[in-house]
Structures are given as structure tokens and as C-alpha cells.
Write a protein that holds these residues in place. Sequence first.
Motif, PDB file in Angstrom:
ATOM      1  N   ASP A   1       0.863  -1.189   0.000  1.00  0.00           N
ATOM      2  CA  ASP A   1       0.000   0.000   0.000  1.00  0.00           C
ATOM      3  C   ASP A   1       0.896   1.233   0.000  1.00  0.00           C
ATOM      4  OD1 ASP A   1      -1.738   2.088   0.414  1.00  0.00           O
ATOM      5  OD2 ASP A   1      -2.751   1.183   2.135  1.00  0.00           O
TER       6      ASP A   1
ATOM      7  N   ARG B   1      -1.048  15.612   5.170  1.00  0.00           N
ATOM      8  CA  ARG B   1      -1.019  15.082   3.802  1.00  0.00           C
ATOM      9  C   ARG B   1      -2.132  14.054   3.641  1.00  0.00           C
ATOM     10  NH1 ARG B   1       3.554  16.526   5.801  1.00  0.00           N
ATOM     11  NH2 ARG B   1       5.174  17.531   4.542  1.00  0.00           N
ATOM     12  N   LYS B   2      -3.092  14.364   2.835  1.00  0.00           N
ATOM     13  CA  LYS B   2      -4.300  13.554   2.681  1.00  0.00           C
ATOM     14  C   LYS B   2      -3.982  12.151   2.152  1.00  0.00           C
ATOM     15  CE  LYS B   2      -8.951  13.738   0.694  1.00  0.00           C
ATOM     16  NZ  LYS B   2      -9.871  14.521  -0.183  1.00  0.00           N
ATOM     17  N   GLY B   3      -4.615  11.156   2.772  1.00  0.00           N
ATOM     18  CA  GLY B   3      -4.539   9.792   2.268  1.00  0.00           C
ATOM     19  C   GLY B   3      -3.481   8.917   2.897  1.00  0.00           C
ATOM     20  N   LEU B   4      -2.513   9.498   3.605  1.00  0.00           N
ATOM     21  CA  LEU B   4      -1.454   8.686   4.210  1.00  0.00           C
ATOM     22  C   LEU B   4      -1.995   7.901   5.413  1.00  0.00           C
ATOM     23  CD1 LEU B   4       1.619  11.119   4.064  1.00  0.00           C
ATOM     24  CD2 LEU B   4       0.855   9.418   2.399  1.00  0.00           C
ATOM     25  N   LYS B   5      -1.341   6.776   5.720  1.00  0.00           N
ATOM     26  CA  LYS B   5      -1.838   5.882   6.763  1.00  0.00           C
ATOM     27  C   LYS B   5      -0.738   5.492   7.749  1.00  0.00           C
ATOM     28  CE  LYS B   5      -4.936   3.697   3.379  1.00  0.00           C
ATOM     29  NZ  LYS B   5      -5.237   2.420   2.681  1.00  0.00           N
TER      30      LYS B   5
ATOM     31  N   ASN C   1      -7.628   5.860  13.445  1.00  0.00           N
ATOM     32  CA  ASN C   1      -6.558   6.763  12.998  1.00  0.00           C
ATOM     33  C   ASN C   1      -6.000   7.586  14.152  1.00  0.00           C
ATOM     34  OD1 ASN C   1      -6.703   6.033  10.229  1.00  0.00           O
ATOM     35  ND2 ASN C   1      -8.493   7.358   9.976  1.00  0.00           N
TER      36      ASN C   1
ATOM     37  N   ARG D   1       1.441  12.820   8.783  1.00  0.00           N
ATOM     38  CA  ARG D   1       0.311  12.225   8.062  1.00  0.00           C
ATOM     39  C   ARG D   1      -0.880  13.173   8.001  1.00  0.00           C
ATOM     40  NH1 ARG D   1      -4.431  10.026   9.126  1.00  0.00           N
ATOM     41  NH2 ARG D   1      -4.155  10.478  11.341  1.00  0.00           N
ATOM     42  N   ASN D   2      -1.166  13.856   9.120  1.00  0.00           N
ATOM     43  CA  ASN D   2      -2.323  14.754   9.161  1.00  0.00           C
ATOM     44  C   ASN D   2      -2.226  15.876   8.140  1.00  0.00           C
ATOM     45  OD1 ASN D   2      -3.762  13.422  11.163  1.00  0.00           O
ATOM     46  ND2 ASN D   2      -2.769  14.546  12.835  1.00  0.00           N
TER      47      ASN D   2
ATOM     48  N   GLN E   1       0.294   4.241   0.408  1.00  0.00           N
ATOM     49  CA  GLN E   1      -0.115   5.274   1.350  1.00  0.00           C
ATOM     50  C   GLN E   1       0.326   4.977   2.781  1.00  0.00           C
ATOM     51  OE1 GLN E   1      -1.554   8.102   0.152  1.00  0.00           O
ATOM     52  NE2 GLN E   1      -1.195   7.112  -1.829  1.00  0.00           N
TER      53      GLN E   1
END
Length: 430
Positions: free
Chosen positions: A154, A253-257, A209, A250-251, A156
Amino acid sequence: MVNALLVLRKKPYYMKKQVGLKEKSLSILVPCYNEQTIMDTTILGINHVNYRNYEYILINDGSTDQTFERMAELLDLEVQKIKPHPGLEFASVHGVYRSRRNPRIIVIDKVNGGKADALNAGIAYASSELVVTLDADSILDEQALPIINRAFTDPQLIAAGGNVHILQGRKFENNVLKPTMVVKTIVKFQILEYLKGFFIYKASLAKSNALSIISGAFGVFKRDVLLEVGGYRKTVGEDIDITLKVQNFRNGRKGLKVAFIPEAICYTEVPETWRDLFKQRIRWQKGFIDCVVLYMKEFIPNLFRHPLSFFFILDAFFAGIVCAFLTVAGFIFTLFYHNDLSVLLLYLTVYIAVSLLYNVIAILISYFYQNSFSVKDLLNIMLVLVLDIVFFRLLTLFYTLYGTIQYFQNKDEWNKVARTGRAYHLEQAG
């Protein structure tokens, strides 16, 4: 509990077979300080890794015992000329070596700077896109790295925490590694505690999250992200701090996990004396309070915007720390100043019921992950459940109170826990 149970509804993508999947390059970092008693087990564990595309970097952080000499004897080291990547600061390095017996193993011998400093040195010398962090007493399950490899297909996913089981609570039976409760009482308490901590608490936070701690015993990070956030900060709670740094990254940058991978397992040694357990828990508590002090101003404005801020402040800080003090104060007030003890009886009844349910759910979830105990062990666990409620939970409450107070008196004291020095692989092989 509900959130953790919901995690079980769907089989994760990384547990599905992927034919022809290429192994990602992994740099496995193991900071070592005065680890001579467990170095044999550490290196034997490296040689049993079920993976090919890796490098193991042992960082001798200025040990004052024979750690480096034991490394040199076991690995047959030769000097290497490897330049570190720029961007991170760490104490000066005496030398970098490679094992003649296993060329995948690299040893960094450096001036003492603490665990965070040692990890920064390891990151700087690492050559892989993924960095795995382990403690010196952590032994990887043979499927751990293949599972990590599948999880990071993945694009992300930038960081993940693995599952940690207690090394003393494992035995080989018919060539299968199984849990056992034939251990010291203090270890039994910790076995139950780890089941709750990983199968319920971490699983639940990750689903929301809001994972705030990727355990230092077993974590995985994209190397470029670690460089981007400035690596590890020198603190007694470096695993909490780096997780919060990565979560903040992560917060933005959208989509990161950031994930928790319960199927990827390592086994780690836990304290076997009450003195060592006390030292460990006070250190953990100091590390948490240090991060509370550092990140509180950042989290409060985002209390209802980011799950991490919400759970860190209301669950970890308020319910975990503030309410610990309120619980003791309320108990004393009710016991000595309140004429109606029915309030105290009601509190104790709810406390016992919820605690029992929480423990039982943790054990049931562990069965889902093939962590099955024998009938004899289950009877043993029933006794431990009772003692956990009436003794160990109260002891951990004391650790919370004392560690919080100690942070403001001597926050930098490390309190290293002694290793047992057992050769676990050799025991199991026999």
C-alpha cells in the motif's frame, strides 16, 4: 472493546497471498547498550530471519560492558567505509563494521548518546526504503517480515506497529510455538496486560486513525518520512515521540496511513523482578508525560478535528492520568468522609465487572489470531484475572501516579532494566 472487535470483521489485504511479490529492502535497526548477556540470542535470531532482502544494523551505543567485544567475536567484523546520509545529528561514530559470517549484518560502534541518538545513527547509515526498529531482546516471528512486506504494498502506508508477545510466555510444542502460563507470576500479569494493550487498545486506536505509540520493540517506518520529521528526539519516550511526529506528518497530507499489524509478531523479554518492572513503568510514564508537555498546545486546538488529538487528550491524558489522581482522591473521600458506602460498593462492582469483561474480550480476540492457550493455562488465567483486578491494576495505578510526579523531579533518569541473559532459541531448540 467494541472498536477492537469490529477490526475482526474483514480479513486484511496483507494476509492474502500475492504471487510473485518482490521483497522490499528492509533496514532493521537494533540499538544496543550493555546487552552482552543477550547478544547471543539477538544474533541467533538474526540468522533465523525468514527474509532475504534485508540488512541488520546493530548500533553499539557506547556500552560499558563487553557488548561490542561479544559482537566482534560472534560476527567476525571487518571495517567498512560507509558514509552516513546527511540530515540527522548523533554522537560521533568510532567505526562501522560488516560481519564476515553474515554480510547482511552491519555494526555501528559509537559514543553513548541514548536510544534515540543510536536510532538516528542507524537511520543515517541505513540503505533501505523501509526501516524496522527492534529492541535488542526482540526476536521476530518467521512470518513477521513477509507480512510487513505485503502490508507496505500500500503506497499510502508510511508507518506501522507490529504485535509484541512476551518471550518468556512461549514454548515449542510439536514444532509449533505456543503460548504458555508456566512462568513467574509477575510475567503472567504482563502476558495478560500485553494481550489487552495490543489486541484491544492499539487495534482500536489504529482503526480510529489515532495510534499514538508504535512500540519501540517492533515498528516499521518509511525512511524518507523519518528524515522529513527530523528523526528521533532525545527523550525517555522516544517511541511515543516519533509516532506523534509521524502522525502529524500524516495529518498534513491527505490519504497517508499509520497502521497496527497484529499478524506481524515479535517476541520480547519482560522484567522478571518487581524492581525491574517498577523501573520500566516509571520510565514509560515519564516518556508519556514528556510528550504531553511537548504536544499539548498543538493537540488542544485540534481536539475535535483530528482523532489523534481527541484520543490523546481525552483518553490517554485525561482518563489515563488525571482520572488516576481523581480515582485515588475519590476513593479516600468516599471511604473516610462519606457516610454512605453504597457509592463505593457500586464503584467497585462496576470496576470489577468492566475489568473482567475487558480481560475476557482480549483473550477471545487473541484466539482469533491463533494465540490459543491450553485448558490448564486457561484455569491459570482465571486466577490471574482475579489477581489482576485486585492487585496488578492497582499497582499500575501507583506507577502512573509516581511516574507522573517523578517526571517533574528527575525526568531524564533512564532506569535501564536488567536482561535475564537466557539463550531463548537454544532453549526452544532443545
